[in-house]
Design a protein around this motif. Structure first.
Motif, PDB file in Angstrom:
ATOM      1  N   UNK A 230       0.831  -1.212   0.000  1.00 47.73           N
ATOM      2  CA  UNK A 230       0.000   0.000   0.000  1.00 47.73           C
ATOM      3  C   UNK A 230       0.865   1.261   0.000  1.00 47.73           C
ATOM      4  N   UNK A 231       2.056   1.172   0.609  1.00 46.69           N
ATOM      5  CA  UNK A 231       2.954   2.336   0.639  1.00 46.69           C
ATOM      6  C   UNK A 231       3.362   2.739  -0.774  1.00 46.69           C
ATOM      7  N   UNK A 232       3.561   1.757  -1.655  1.00 50.32           N
ATOM      8  CA  UNK A 232       3.977   2.046  -3.023  1.00 50.32           C
ATOM      9  C   UNK A 232       2.908   2.846  -3.757  1.00 50.32           C
ATOM     10  N   UNK A 233       1.661   2.652  -3.318  1.00 49.15           N
ATOM     11  CA  UNK A 233       0.525   3.286  -3.996  1.00 49.15           C
ATOM     12  C   UNK A 233       0.061   4.551  -3.279  1.00 49.15           C
ATOM     13  N   UNK A 234       0.663   4.818  -2.123  1.00 48.54           N
ATOM     14  CA  UNK A 234       0.231   5.981  -1.358  1.00 48.54           C
ATOM     15  C   UNK A 234      -1.201   5.860  -0.867  1.00 48.54           C
ATOM     16  N   UNK A 235      -1.651   4.634  -0.575  1.00 50.34           N
ATOM     17  CA  UNK A 235      -2.993   4.468  -0.010  1.00 50.34           C
ATOM     18  C   UNK A 235      -2.866   3.891   1.393  1.00 50.34           C
ATOM     19  N   UNK A 236      -3.958   3.982   2.145  1.00 49.16           N
ATOM     20  CA  UNK A 236      -3.965   3.482   3.501  1.00 49.16           C
ATOM     21  C   UNK A 236      -5.277   2.732   3.708  1.00 49.16           C
ATOM     22  N   UNK A 237      -5.154   1.415   3.814  1.00 51.60           N
ATOM     23  CA  UNK A 237      -6.349   0.585   3.983  1.00 51.60           C
ATOM     24  C   UNK A 237      -6.844   0.670   5.423  1.00 51.60           C
TER      25      UNK A 237
END
Ligand SMILES: *Cc1c(COP(=O)(O)O)cnc(C)c1O
Length: 395
Positions: A230-237
């Motif tokens: 998720x860090x690679x995508x800049x998202x936070x689940x």
């Protein structure tokens, strides 16, 4: 001969090659005939630190001598340490530990349903993507609507084409509680979510007040060149599931929750061996290794080496381009030769996997060396020469 008789007593659930493995060390395995194999499969990406790494062996030995299993209804030192360190490292609020990735995903669905009752008017549906792989239990199989076989679909799920934000948006309704996605569809052939897709899915969740659940069973724990993909995508689940690499080769899976997704109450989740200290001690050893300064950077560097080496080797056969992140690498083939190539590689003393008939998967230990990568390419070249023809000739 005795071996052959014994093998027939094992249920025939998968086609296995004839080798019987006795010993492993790092990136190498030895079979009962004493032959060495270079392992770029590593238990299907589970052995994050390679075979029998000292830190896991020592942690297991120490833990086994002290305490094997107080039971899931009691705290144990390794368990609470693992929960605290994993939450701190991933920016999560709570963690829970189970025995398999499928269980972790089923627990995530149950958590989402509980959350839906509390925060979204009883909404309970979970939307996932087709061709996703979330495990082989009834519920996990039903997630991407994989029916057929002996698994009747469990209700309460919807599925949409992967990397299609419009379809995802259209699938959201009042009864939807969560969207569950793999950042990279592993078993479907290493198909990464696009940046726009995963960020769009997160935005959709925020706009509609849904939970975003990421299945990082295959992508997590450093595999993709970040602790979580998720860090690679800049998202936070809101919820993350872990497995495979978390235990480094022992049965350990994890469920992470953030914010108001932390809503289980006593009696809502359990399992006889959940959170047992033996597996937790292995998880602690893995986490400590992955968090060492420079470890993740090294995964990226080795991933680049693997990718450029493979590109050089297979470009001439017309395969590619390569897919994936870090040391989760997929090689698309222009013909359905994956199983034959994996067999030919095995004959050269190399283990790789074929998740689909048109994709080879490379999931070496995260501790693999540059020399291992070069040796792998040396062993893979004759397998390609044997199995595939240059694309110009097959057209
Ligand atoms: C392997 C895998 C699972 C299932 O994990 P098991 O431990 O085999 O139950 C779930 N999700 C993903 C993305 C996986 O790669």
């Amino acid at each position: 001969m005795r071996d052959i008789q014994a093998r027939l007593r094992l249920m025939n659930t998968v086609e296995r090659p004839e080798q019987v493995f006795l010993r492993g060390q790092g990136s190498w395995l030895w079979d009962s005939g004493g032959r060495a194999y270079l392992d770029f499969n590593q238990g299907g990406a589970a052995n994050s630190l390679g075979h029998s790494p000292n830190v896991i062996v020592e942690a297991l030995q120490r833990q086994a001598e002290n305490l094997l299993n107080p039971g899931p209804n009691f705290y144990n030192r390794s368990l609470i340490k693992l929960a605290a360190r994993l939450c701190q490292a991933t920016g999560s609020d709570q963690a829970y530990f189970l025995n398999s990735g499928a269980e972790a995903n089923e627990a995530a669905v149950q958590l989402a349903r509980k959350w839906g009752r509390l925060h979204r008017g009883g909404a309970s549906r979970v939307i996932s993507a087709r061709q996703s792989s979330h495990g082989l239990t009834f519920g996990a199989l039903s997630l991407p609507a994989q029916t057929g076989g002996n698994a009747p679909a469990v209700s309460g799920f919807g599925s949409v084409p992967f990397n299609d934000l419009v379809a995802l948006q259209a699938a959201v309704d009042d009864d939807t509680a969560a969207i569950l996605l793999e950042p990279v569809q592993g078993d479907a052939g290493i198909i990464p979510a696009s940046l726009e897709y995963l960020q769009g899915a997160e935005r959709l969740c925020r706009e509609h007040g849904l939970l975003l659940i990421l299945d990082e069973v295959q992508t997590g724990m450093g595999r993709c060149g970040a602790l979580l993909a998720e860090e690679l995508y800049g998202v936070r689940a809101d919820i993350v599931t872990l497995g495979k690499g978390l235990g480094g080769g022992v049965p350990l899976a994890g469920l992470l929750a953030r914010g108001n997704a932390c809503c289980f109450e006593p009696g809502e989740l359990g399992g006889t061996l959940h959170g047992n200290p033996l597996m937790a001690s292995a998880g602690l050893a893995v986490l400590q290794a992955v968090l060492e300064p420079g470890f993740i950077e090294r995964v990226r560097e080795l991933g680049d080496h693997l990718r450029s080496g493979l590109a050089g080797l297979v470009g001439q056969h017309g395969h590619g381009p390569l897919r994936g992140h870090g040391l989760l690498v997929g090689l698309p083939l222009h013909a359905p030769d994956a199983a034959a190539l994996a067999r030919a590689a095995l004959a050269e003393g190399l283990l790789i996997s074929a998740p689909t008939d048109r994709c080879l998967r490379f999931t070496p230990a995260l501790t693999v060396s540059h020399a291992n990568v070069e040796e792998m390419l040396r062993r893979l070249a004759p397998a390609f020469a044997k199995v595939t023809q240059p694309s110009s000739e097959t057209r």
